[in-house]
Design a protein around this motif. Structure first.
Motif, PDB file in Angstrom:
ATOM      1  N   PRO A  89       0.829  -1.214   0.000  1.00 20.78           N
ATOM      2  CA  PRO A  89       0.000   0.000   0.000  1.00 20.78           C
ATOM      3  C   PRO A  89       0.859   1.257   0.000  1.00 20.78           C
ATOM      4  N   ARG A  90       0.407   2.271  -0.733  1.00 22.85           N
ATOM      5  CA  ARG A  90       1.107   3.547  -0.827  1.00 22.85           C
ATOM      6  C   ARG A  90       0.092   4.687  -0.790  1.00 22.85           C
ATOM      7  N   GLN A  91       0.566   5.893  -0.497  1.00 21.96           N
ATOM      8  CA  GLN A  91      -0.274   7.084  -0.553  1.00 21.96           C
ATOM      9  C   GLN A  91       0.062   7.864  -1.817  1.00 21.96           C
ATOM     10  N   HIS A  92      -0.901   8.010  -2.702  1.00 24.71           N
ATOM     11  CA  HIS A  92      -0.756   8.820  -3.916  1.00 24.71           C
ATOM     12  C   HIS A  92       0.575   8.524  -4.629  1.00 24.71           C
ATOM     13  N   LEU A  93       0.725   7.300  -5.075  1.00 29.45           N
ATOM     14  CA  LEU A  93       1.927   6.848  -5.778  1.00 29.45           C
ATOM     15  C   LEU A  93       1.938   7.414  -7.189  1.00 29.45           C
ATOM     16  N   VAL A  94       3.004   8.139  -7.554  1.00 31.49           N
ATOM     17  CA  VAL A  94       3.040   8.814  -8.853  1.00 31.49           C
ATOM     18  C   VAL A  94       4.042   8.217  -9.823  1.00 31.49           C
ATOM     19  N   HIS A  95       5.037   7.480  -9.322  1.00 30.03           N
ATOM     20  CA  HIS A  95       6.072   6.990 -10.236  1.00 30.03           C
ATOM     21  C   HIS A  95       6.780   5.785  -9.628  1.00 30.03           C
ATOM     22  N   VAL A  96       7.033   4.769 -10.454  1.00 30.63           N
ATOM     23  CA  VAL A  96       7.849   3.611 -10.081  1.00 30.63           C
ATOM     24  C   VAL A  96       8.763   3.294 -11.258  1.00 30.63           C
ATOM     25  N   SER A  97      10.046   3.165 -10.996  1.00 25.65           N
ATOM     26  CA  SER A  97      10.990   2.789 -12.061  1.00 25.65           C
ATOM     27  C   SER A  97      12.119   1.968 -11.450  1.00 25.65           C
ATOM     28  N   ARG A  98      12.879   1.333 -12.335  1.00 19.53           N
ATOM     29  CA  ARG A  98      13.929   0.420 -11.901  1.00 19.53           C
ATOM     30  C   ARG A  98      15.275   1.130 -11.927  1.00 19.53           C
TER      31      ARG A  98
END
Length: 696
Positions: A655-664
């Motif tokens: 769970p996250r709050q207002h997740l805007v970006h995920v990258s490696r």
């Protein structure tokens, strides 16, 4: 920083996750909402000069953004079929081209500030209320805007305006008065006086049973009979300022909200029997505590309440007792807000008017003898100590009247490029000491404003020009930029390109548009040639990604489906049913990160969760899995589906709050950027404190 247990091909492993929580954009308050039933599009205006177009056909997602001229925020919005109109405080009535995202027609009815507008039920006329008390009636027939008539001037600004269902009457709200107008003659039929002359009418509704509902600054909701201007009911629903009213399609639910307290209160139309007479009254039915700051606009769409106000969060909740789910969509910027320089572990964050460059933190090294064996179950996590905390290195600012629509840092951390709506800037990043040198001389004329900026590992720069859908390529040398060539993508992408990805080797280019087209090009020599279009899906595209070492594209759609397509064999190798993840009914998949070491692992994220999915090899009965094939995938030819096409199973979620970006960042390191709700609301005034029973 967090360690996460994750399934690997060898049977065990872990990932390190950089939790970036210092990205916080200022709240951009929501001013107006308008919904088009024919196109299932929600138009949303903010305090900043922007109009957002949200696709509501399946799970809501931000589809397109119209950028306005500086200092021209929109005060009111209205749809006529698929035509969008806006009124602003500079006095302009504008019809927007929602495909090319630019003005179609501009009209200045009075030259004064425009506060309100409404379209009649037949979608042939539009009424506009101004600062000086003028009401203009304009015809929108024959795909044009033409002046029709000017009503008798009234005293005070026209803050709200509504047609009746027949289009023959019009009701307006000003300070102290509600007036009913004859549309044909432009004269007043009735004038209703409020309890006090200094009260302001903020919101109006004109129902099909010929009743008028008004919300005012004292917190009252008043109901009138429009035939004889008699008051039917008057109820105080808030302590102060009923800014917004909305009714559902059946007109048996009334929703109101405003300032103090910022509650959403729902009333139900109920028949009241007294002796031998029967009358209808609005009775308290339900309330939702969805906002901490005031609500400015409300809509009821298919039983769902859409609300927005000072906090800038688009909130969706149900108008029924049996459904209490609440989903919130933070005021994100369209497009990517983060870019990584993997070589130096640098993170570039994009804000509306600035760029911030950070160096990511590093973990305290552990001695080999002290290392504990990692035997945690899949999905377990632990917090790690940081030897070096994240460090902000520099900040680049632009004028407040400008808006940064795209930015990127090169993988080798040598270049920073960003584009406003009017110009593009390319800078050289040098270390020891750290400084930024902007290139201003001998620049190619093709270096124009871009909606997408991509640096490749081969030291090249790609820019997509949004007006022409033309992709330009540049070679980057020491303090020099050389234009290479450009490709016209508009033959296959006629609408706005919302997603653009290039394979790590630069041999494939994939573009997704707002009209649900996904086109693929392949590099032949020095030229890109169109390879294919994926079968057109009935849901909008919300995320695109390419495998690093495999010619396969992965697509996420607004109905929760994920597909993987083999570009060489031209078949679907993985496809799932709708709403693979239950949460995707409320928040669409906004990003896909693929594992270069294991092509069977898919990391996807919504605004509220990060999910790890695995391609099904042998389904275990306890795992949450989905079937391989679905006949609802697309309108294309089903012969393109491979016989061994597999589905996915959900392994874990974070769970996250207002997740805007995920990258490696590396093979076993991820970076996720999220916005804390508390940090998002911190710049706002303290929320209204409401006394509660039995609470101190």
């Amino acid at each position: 920083m967090t360690n996460i247990a994750k399934k690997e091909p060898q049977g065990g492993g872990k990932h390190q996750l950089h939790n970036v929580r210092f990205y916080t954009i200022k709240p951009r308050g929501i001013v107006s909402l308008a919904y088009s039933k024919s196109s299932k599009c929600l138009a949303l205006s903010r305090e900043t000069p922007v109009i957002e177009l949200w696709n509501l056909e399946h799970t809501p997602f931000l589809d397109r953004v119209i950028h306005l001229a500086p200092d021209c925020p929109v005060e009111s919005l209205a749809w006529a079929g698929n035509r969008l109109f806006s009124a602003d405080l500079t006095g302009k009535l504008i019809e927007w081209d929602v495909i090319n995202l630019k003005p179609r027609y501009e009209h200045s009815p009075t030259g004064n500030a425009l506060w309100s507008l409404d379209v009649n039920a037949a979608e042939t006329e539009i009424a506009v209320g101004s600062e000086e008390g003028h009401i203009n009636l304009l015809s929108i027939e024959n795909d044009e805007i033409t002046y029709k008539s000017l009503f008798n001037k009234q005293k005070g600004r026209v803050l709200c305006i509504k047609f009746d269902k027949t289009g023959t009457k019009l009701v307006t709200g000003t300070e102290g008065f509600v007036r009913i107008w004859n549309v044909l003659k432009g004269t007043t039929l009735h004038t209703m006086t409020l309890s006090e002359k200094d009260l302001i009418v903020w919101s109006l509704q004109f129902l099909s049973d010929n009743t008028i509902i008004a919300g005012d600054s004292a917190g009252f909701v008043t109901v009138w009979n429009a035939e004889n201007a008699t008051q039917i009911d008057c109820t105080r629903v808030l302590d102060k300022n009923v800014f917004a009213l909305a009714v559902n399609e059946k007109e048996d639910r009334l929703v109101c909200s405003g300032m103090q307290p910022p509650l959403i209160r729902i009333f139900s139309k109920t028949q009241i029997r007294r002796e031998e007479s029967t009358s209808e009254r609005w009775i308290k039915f339900l309330q939702r505590d969805a906002h901490k700051h005031y609500v400015k606009s409300l809509l009821v769409i298919d039983g769902q309440i859409f609300s927005g106000g000072l906090d800038g969060i688009l909130t969706i909740t149900s108008s029924e007792r049996t459904q209490a789910h609440l989903s919130q969509h933070a005021p994100f910027l369209k497009g990517s807000v983060a870019s990584l320089a993997i070589a130096e572990k640098l993170l570039l964050l994009r804000y509306p008017n600035s760029l911030h460059l950070w160096r990511l933190g590093s973990v305290v090294p552990q001695d080999e003898e002290k290392k504990k064996p990692w035997d945690q179950p899949i999905g377990a996590s632990e917090e790690l100590l940081l030897e070096q905390p994240p460090q902000k290195l520099l900040q680049l600012n632009v004028k407040e009247s400008n808006f940064i629509q795209a930015s990127a840092i090169s993988p080798d951390a040598n270049w920073i490029c960003y584009s406003t709506l009017k110009e593009l800037r390319l800078s050289r990043l040098k270390s020891n000491p750290l400084k930024v040198e902007r290139l201003v001389e001998d620049l190619p004329e093709e270096l124009q404003p871009a909606s997408h900026i991509i640096f490749t590992k081969q030291g090249r720069l790609a820019l997509l020009h949004p007006q022409s859908n033309r992709l330009s390529w540049f070679n980057l040398k020491e303090d020099r930029v050389i234009f290479q060539n450009s490709f016209d993508l508009s033959d296959h992408c006629k609408s706005t390109i919302s997603h653009l990805v290039i394979s790590s080797g630069g041999d494939y280019l994939v573009a997704g548009t707002s009209d649900q087209i996904i086109s693929v090009w392949k590099l032949h020599g020095k030229q890109y040639k169109h390879l294919l279009n994926l079968p057109r899906h009935r849901a909008g595209t919300t995320a695109l990604s390419l495998h690093e070492d495999h010619p396969r594209v992965v697509v996420a759609y607004a109905n929760g489906q994920l597909v993987e397509y083999d570009l060489v064999n031209r078949i679907f190798t993985c496809e799932t049913e709708e709403y693979l993840i239950p949460d995707t009914r409320h928040h669409s998949i906004s990003g896909i990160s693929l594992d270069p070491r294991n092509p069977d692992i898919f990391l996807v994220h919504t605004e509220t969760n990060l999910y790890v999915l695995e391609r099904n090899q042998h389904l275990e009965p306890k795992e949450h899995a989905v079937k391989g094939k679905t006949k609802k995938l697309s309108n294309g030819n089903r012969s393109s589906v491979g016989e061994n096409a597999k589905g996915l199973s959900l392994k874990t979620q974070l769970p996250r709050q207002h997740l805007v970006h995920v990258s490696r960042l590396s093979a076993n390191e991820l970076v996720n950027v999220s916005i804390s709700t508390n940090n998002l609301l911190a710049p706002l005034p303290p929320p209204f404190q409401r006394k509660k029973f039995a609470a101190s």
